[in-house]
Design a protein around this motif. Structure first.
Motif, short mmCIF file in Angstrom:
data_model
loop_
_atom_site.label_atom_id
_atom_site.label_comp_id
_atom_site.label_asym_id
_atom_site.label_seq_id
_atom_site.Cartn_x
_atom_site.Cartn_y
_atom_site.Cartn_z
N ILE A 1 -55.03 7.41 8.96
CA ILE A 1 -55.22 8.85 9.20
C ILE A 1 -54.07 9.46 9.99
CG2 ILE A 1 -57.73 8.72 9.04
CD1 ILE A 1 -57.85 8.75 12.08
N ASP A 2 -53.02 8.67 10.24
CA ASP A 2 -51.89 9.13 11.06
C ASP A 2 -50.92 9.93 10.19
OD1 ASP A 2 -49.85 9.48 12.89
OD2 ASP A 2 -50.05 7.47 13.72
N VAL A 3 -50.91 11.23 10.41
CA VAL A 3 -50.01 12.11 9.65
C VAL A 3 -48.57 11.97 10.15
CG1 VAL A 3 -49.51 14.53 9.08
CG2 VAL A 3 -51.87 13.72 9.14
N ARG B 1 -54.77 13.64 14.67
CA ARG B 1 -54.04 13.28 13.46
C ARG B 1 -52.87 12.35 13.75
NH1 ARG B 1 -54.43 18.17 9.43
NH2 ARG B 1 -55.85 19.56 10.50
N GLU C 1 -47.06 18.80 15.99
CA GLU C 1 -47.96 18.85 14.85
C GLU C 1 -47.76 20.09 14.00
OE1 GLU C 1 -52.69 18.73 13.74
OE2 GLU C 1 -52.08 19.37 15.74
N GLU D 1 -54.63 14.18 2.70
CA GLU D 1 -54.81 13.95 4.13
C GLU D 1 -53.57 14.32 4.93
OE1 GLU D 1 -53.67 9.88 2.34
OE2 GLU D 1 -54.87 11.63 1.79
N SER D 2 -52.42 14.55 4.24
CA SER D 2 -51.19 14.93 4.91
C SER D 2 -51.07 16.44 5.09
CB SER D 2 -49.97 14.43 4.11
OG SER D 2 -49.97 13.03 4.01
N ASN E 1 -52.42 20.47 6.09
CA ASN E 1 -52.96 21.15 7.27
C ASN E 1 -54.40 21.59 7.00
OD1 ASN E 1 -53.03 22.27 9.80
ND2 ASN E 1 -51.92 24.12 9.25
N LEU F 1 -61.88 14.32 6.80
CA LEU F 1 -61.10 13.15 6.45
C LEU F 1 -62.03 11.96 6.25
CD1 LEU F 1 -58.17 11.98 6.20
CD2 LEU F 1 -58.40 11.30 8.59
#
Length: 388
Positions: free
Chosen positions: A144-146, A159, A166, A186-187, A189, A196
């Motif tokens: 989940i790490d953008v 995120r 961000e 998921e990438s 905004n 998610l």
């Protein structure tokens, strides 16, 4: 085969005399594994393979008779008749895991650095899924790490993005290269009632699921704005990888609203599999702005304020599919024409509770040249497009 040898015999008087030829017989060995055919119980052994005294390589043996040859069998003494996994290790057919692979991720316990991997998550060579890793050590798992390269020690949000970075990251545009855009949802905004989710064999191990109220006739709710940069103007086809996340009906929880602010946003009939309209038939969004030059009829079913209802077809409902159409009972594929290079927006709005979207693609199609095939565009081997 027979070998003909000439043997010289030296007499006592120091003179030599050539003796008669001596015939030496060598037993046949058809697969050249060093074990003659009469003793070889495994014919056709691969060249250079190591064999036992019976002429058998590990790939030709299955000592525990579990259907996995000795070369790949990591549990070589499975009891007779027990079901096994791809490694030849026993599994509980009622849904449990093998004692040798407790999290059932196909990496044996002895080699598994991440135990208790969630079901259906893809793992690396040491048994770790993206939800179990945190490569930039920011406290947000990779799935989940953008922002996956956060500097060490920098505070991050949920995120995984630095508090000050961000907005810049999420508002930067995805860039089309060589006629193709690939975007993981998921990438983006996302906000509002888009949630998610992870797992379910999704691309990148994460996806978005709409959990808001049904908006069957009201587009523009919980909008995800996806900025894009088009370098090669032309005709592009749109598709998304989506799933029905709630219920078991193929016609519910199967759609979301879509708008692309190109010079021509429309849908076209490309198959006669369903519906009465001819191939090439065009439908246009109802209430479209004057900047959209689309000429055609309104689609069957919902459309409003320049948005198209984009739905998936077929079953099973819990499979990810690349099916993205509009016009009820008469599927039309989604297209956008870009007249010039520059920045545009893809807009996604929540319509049906339980509709899940994993990734989307926009690819050149039906131009005189420089098109991208559908097979190439939807390949999950394709990395996400870069941002600028």
């Amino acid at each position: 085969m027979a070998l003909l040898l000439s043997v010289s015999i030296i007499g006592c008087g120091g003179s030599d005399s050539a003796g008669p030829p001596v015939i030496v017989t060598q037993a046949p060995d058809a697969d050249s594994d060093g074990v003659n055919d009469a003793q070889d119980t495994c014919a056709n052994t691969s060249a250079n393979a190591t064999v036992d005294s019976n002429g058998c390589a590990p790939t030709q043996l299955d000592n525990d008779d579990d259907g996995k040859n000795n070369a790949i069998d990591q549990c070589p003494a499975t009891p007779q008749g027990e079901a096994v996994d791809i490694l030849g290790c026993g599994i509980d057919t009622q849904g449990g895991a093998s004692p040798d692979d407790l999290d059932n991720d196909s990496v044996l316990n002895a080699n598994d650095s991440c135990d208790a991997t969630p079901r259906d998550e893809l793992v690396d060579a040491v048994g770790c899924s993206a939800s179990q890793k945190d490569n930039d050590a920011d406290g947000v798992s990779d799935d989940i790490d953008v922002c996956d390269t956060t500097p060490n020690g920098e505070p991050v949000d949920i995120r995984g993005c630095g508090i000050n970075s961000e907005t810049q990251v999420l508002s930067s545009a995805f860039v089309e290269r060589d006629g193709l855009l690939v975007i993981e949802l998921e990438s983006t905004n996302y906000d509002g009632d888009w949630q998610l989710r992870t797992g379910r064999l999704s691309s990148g191990n994460a996806y978005l699921m709409y959990q808001g109220n049904n908006n069957f006739n009201l587009p523009g709710v919980d909008v995800i704005t996806v900025p894009i940069v088009i370098n090669q103007p032309g005709i592009y086809r749109f598709s998304w990888l989506n799933i029905i996340g709630e219920g078991d009906s193929p016609t519910e929880a199967n759609d979301s609203w879509l708008q692309i602010n190109s010079e021509n946003f429309y849908a076209k009939k490309i198959s006669n599999a369903q519906g009465d309209t001819p191939l090439g038939h065009i439908v246009c969004p109802v209430g479209r702005p004057s900047s959209n030059r689309c000429e055609g009829e309104a689609p069957e079913g919902s459309s409003s304020q320049g948005w198209l209802k984009v739905y998936r077809t077929g079953s099973p409902v819990d499979d990810w599919v690349w099916r993205s159409f509009t016009s009820d009972n008469d599927p039309h594929a989604i297209f956008a024409e870009f007249d010039q290079a520059g920045q545009y927006n893809i807009l996604i709005s929540g319509r049906s509770f339980g509709h899940g979207i994993d990734r989307l693609v926009l690819y050149r199609s039906e131009n005189p040249n420089s098109n991208v095939s559908e097979e190439t565009a939807i390949s999950l081997d394709r990395a996400e497009s870069s941002r600028e």
